[in-house]
Design a protein around this motif. Sequence first.
Motif, PDB file in Angstrom:
ATOM      1  N   GLY A  36     -26.433  26.558 -17.224  1.00 19.36           N
ATOM      2  CA  GLY A  36     -27.077  27.177 -18.373  1.00 19.36           C
ATOM      3  C   GLY A  36     -26.553  26.400 -19.782  1.00 19.36           C
ATOM      4  N   TYR A  37     -25.503  26.001 -19.622  1.00 19.18           N
ATOM      5  CA  TYR A  37     -25.254  25.086 -20.980  1.00 19.18           C
ATOM      6  C   TYR A  37     -26.049  23.930 -20.969  1.00 19.18           C
ATOM      7  CZ  TYR A  37     -20.664  27.464 -20.326  1.00 19.18           C
ATOM      8  OH  TYR A  37     -19.695  28.566 -20.278  1.00 19.18           O
ATOM      9  N   HIS A  38     -26.277  23.273 -20.055  1.00 16.54           N
ATOM     10  CA  HIS A  38     -27.209  22.195 -19.875  1.00 16.54           C
ATOM     11  C   HIS A  38     -28.501  22.328 -20.470  1.00 16.54           C
ATOM     12  CE1 HIS A  38     -29.036  18.317 -18.124  1.00 16.54           C
ATOM     13  NE2 HIS A  38     -30.160  19.362 -17.570  1.00 16.54           N
ATOM     14  N   TRP A  39     -29.089  23.586 -20.032  1.00  9.13           N
ATOM     15  CA  TRP A  39     -30.215  23.860 -20.370  1.00  9.13           C
ATOM     16  C   TRP A  39     -30.437  24.406 -21.832  1.00  9.13           C
ATOM     17  CZ3 TRP A  39     -30.430  27.437 -15.389  1.00  9.13           C
ATOM     18  CH2 TRP A  39     -30.947  26.642 -14.333  1.00  9.13           C
ATOM     19  N   ASN A  40     -29.620  24.911 -22.156  1.00 10.40           N
ATOM     20  CA  ASN A  40     -29.729  25.563 -23.473  1.00 10.40           C
ATOM     21  C   ASN A  40     -28.956  24.973 -24.711  1.00 10.40           C
ATOM     22  OD1 ASN A  40     -31.200  27.920 -22.641  1.00 10.40           O
ATOM     23  ND2 ASN A  40     -29.301  28.555 -21.507  1.00 10.40           N
ATOM     24  N   ILE A  41     -28.350  23.874 -24.522  1.00 14.50           N
ATOM     25  CA  ILE A  41     -27.403  23.151 -25.518  1.00 14.50           C
ATOM     26  C   ILE A  41     -28.368  22.805 -26.954  1.00 14.50           C
ATOM     27  CG2 ILE A  41     -27.534  20.932 -24.705  1.00 14.50           C
ATOM     28  CD1 ILE A  41     -24.338  22.749 -26.104  1.00 14.50           C
ATOM     29  N   GLN A  87     -18.199  39.736  -8.195  1.00 14.53           N
ATOM     30  CA  GLN A  87     -17.208  40.744  -7.730  1.00 14.53           C
ATOM     31  C   GLN A  87     -15.592  40.234  -7.499  1.00 14.53           C
ATOM     32  OE1 GLN A  87     -17.977  43.083  -4.278  1.00 14.53           O
ATOM     33  NE2 GLN A  87     -19.791  44.251  -5.502  1.00 14.53           N
ATOM     34  N   HIS A  88     -15.662  38.965  -7.346  1.00 10.98           N
ATOM     35  CA  HIS A  88     -14.502  37.945  -6.880  1.00 10.98           C
ATOM     36  C   HIS A  88     -14.147  36.994  -7.832  1.00 10.98           C
ATOM     37  CE1 HIS A  88     -15.333  40.018  -2.825  1.00 10.98           C
ATOM     38  NE2 HIS A  88     -14.101  40.319  -3.019  1.00 10.98           N
ATOM     39  N   SER A  89     -15.088  36.775  -8.969  1.00 15.76           N
ATOM     40  CA  SER A  89     -14.726  35.534  -9.814  1.00 15.76           C
ATOM     41  C   SER A  89     -14.011  35.861 -10.952  1.00 15.76           C
ATOM     42  CB  SER A  89     -16.181  34.777  -9.957  1.00 15.76           C
ATOM     43  OG  SER A  89     -15.849  33.940 -11.173  1.00 15.76           O
ATOM     44  N   GLU A  90     -12.948  35.241 -11.573  1.00 17.52           N
ATOM     45  CA  GLU A  90     -12.323  35.514 -12.555  1.00 17.52           C
ATOM     46  C   GLU A  90     -13.136  34.913 -13.594  1.00 17.52           C
ATOM     47  OE1 GLU A  90      -8.008  34.987 -12.755  1.00 17.52           O
ATOM     48  OE2 GLU A  90      -8.280  35.100 -10.468  1.00 17.52           O
ATOM     49  N   ILE A  91     -13.997  33.690 -13.455  1.00 20.67           N
ATOM     50  CA  ILE A  91     -14.721  32.963 -14.212  1.00 20.67           C
ATOM     51  C   ILE A  91     -15.819  34.310 -14.442  1.00 20.67           C
ATOM     52  CG2 ILE A  91     -16.302  31.118 -14.928  1.00 20.67           C
ATOM     53  CD1 ILE A  91     -14.175  29.160 -12.928  1.00 20.67           C
ATOM     54  N   THR A  92     -16.147  34.459 -15.806  1.00 18.41           N
ATOM     55  CA  THR A  92     -17.257  35.398 -15.634  1.00 18.41           C
ATOM     56  C   THR A  92     -18.600  34.593 -16.343  1.00 18.41           C
ATOM     57  OG1 THR A  92     -16.654  35.687 -18.377  1.00 18.41           O
ATOM     58  CG2 THR A  92     -15.584  37.390 -16.722  1.00 18.41           C
ATOM     59  N   GLU A  93     -19.723  35.416 -15.994  1.00 10.04           N
ATOM     60  CA  GLU A  93     -20.965  34.697 -16.581  1.00 10.04           C
ATOM     61  C   GLU A  93     -21.213  34.567 -18.071  1.00 10.04           C
ATOM     62  OE1 GLU A  93     -23.441  37.585 -14.555  1.00 10.04           O
ATOM     63  OE2 GLU A  93     -24.103  36.469 -13.077  1.00 10.04           O
ATOM     64  N   LYS A  94     -21.592  33.286 -18.405  1.00  8.78           N
ATOM     65  CA  LYS A  94     -21.861  33.327 -19.785  1.00  8.78           C
ATOM     66  C   LYS A  94     -23.335  32.962 -20.191  1.00  8.78           C
ATOM     67  CE  LYS A  94     -17.564  32.575 -20.273  1.00  8.78           C
ATOM     68  NZ  LYS A  94     -16.690  33.646 -20.942  1.00  8.78           N
ATOM     69  N   LEU A  95     -23.761  33.882 -21.054  1.00  9.69           N
ATOM     70  CA  LEU A  95     -25.260  33.806 -21.184  1.00  9.69           C
ATOM     71  C   LEU A  95     -25.744  33.461 -22.571  1.00  9.69           C
ATOM     72  CD1 LEU A  95     -25.761  37.596 -20.102  1.00  9.69           C
ATOM     73  CD2 LEU A  95     -25.983  35.541 -18.530  1.00  9.69           C
ATOM     74  N   ASN A  96     -26.542  32.419 -22.800  1.00 11.05           N
ATOM     75  CA  ASN A  96     -27.506  32.068 -23.659  1.00 11.05           C
ATOM     76  C   ASN A  96     -26.407  31.215 -24.645  1.00 11.05           C
ATOM     77  OD1 ASN A  96     -29.643  33.398 -22.754  1.00 11.05           O
ATOM     78  ND2 ASN A  96     -28.916  35.348 -23.727  1.00 11.05           N
ATOM     79  N   ILE A  97     -25.515  30.555 -24.298  1.00  5.69           N
ATOM     80  CA  ILE A  97     -24.639  29.522 -25.098  1.00  5.69           C
ATOM     81  C   ILE A  97     -25.332  28.208 -25.335  1.00  5.69           C
ATOM     82  CG2 ILE A  97     -22.368  28.319 -25.057  1.00  5.69           C
ATOM     83  CD1 ILE A  97     -21.172  30.645 -23.672  1.00  5.69           C
ATOM     84  N   THR A  98     -25.507  28.218 -26.621  1.00  5.19           N
ATOM     85  CA  THR A  98     -26.287  26.875 -27.427  1.00  5.19           C
ATOM     86  C   THR A  98     -25.386  25.991 -28.201  1.00  5.19           C
ATOM     87  OG1 THR A  98     -27.038  28.145 -29.188  1.00  5.19           O
ATOM     88  CG2 THR A  98     -28.474  28.242 -27.477  1.00  5.19           C
ATOM     89  N   ASP A  99     -24.268  26.622 -28.421  1.00  8.62           N
ATOM     90  CA  ASP A  99     -23.114  26.005 -29.216  1.00  8.62           C
ATOM     91  C   ASP A  99     -22.314  25.046 -28.291  1.00  8.62           C
ATOM     92  OD1 ASP A  99     -21.635  25.253 -31.873  1.00  8.62           O
ATOM     93  OD2 ASP A  99     -20.001  26.188 -30.383  1.00  8.62           O
ATOM     94  N   GLY A 100     -22.293  23.628 -28.514  1.00  5.58           N
ATOM     95  CA  GLY A 100     -21.645  22.600 -27.847  1.00  5.58           C
ATOM     96  C   GLY A 100     -20.033  22.950 -27.820  1.00  5.58           C
TER      97      GLY A 100
END
Length: 156
Positions: A36-41, A87-100
């Motif tokens: 997502g970072y790659h696509w939206n940066i 359910q098991h990941s401590e890393i959470t989904e990050k949505l629509n981040i465009t800031d480097g």
Amino acid sequence: MSLSIIGLDQKKSETIAKDLNELLANYQIFYMNVRGYHWNIKGEKFFELHLKFEELYNDLLLKVDEVAERILTLGYQPEHAYSVYTQHSEITEKLNITDGKQAVGDIVASLALLIKKQRAILSLAADAEDEGSSSLMSDYIKEQEKLIWMYSAFLA
């Protein structure tokens, strides 16, 4: 003590496989975040970060496969559903981040969490005389410590 076909204590291997599955969940969510970072940066560092994020997600995809195959080698089944991963990941989904800087900050935090989990698995694997898992975790830790240094230098 019951030994597996590869000569490891089955009880200890089961614990390692469980922790590897939790690590796998974190890797999968991290992988999708970096995609997502790659696509939206956006912004002045677009070209530099777009390429760095691609390098990182390609490496993460390899690690996802290696972790899953290690679980199989230990005689257990890798999880493969995103519903389980979330359910098991401590890393959470990050949505629509465009800031480097925000993306790189999230990457540093995710790498730090992975290192912590991998050190715990490294300790379990050493106790179980599981050289395969130990070697894998040791290699990942060494690589990711350097990545944290490099991404942190970008943030400075």
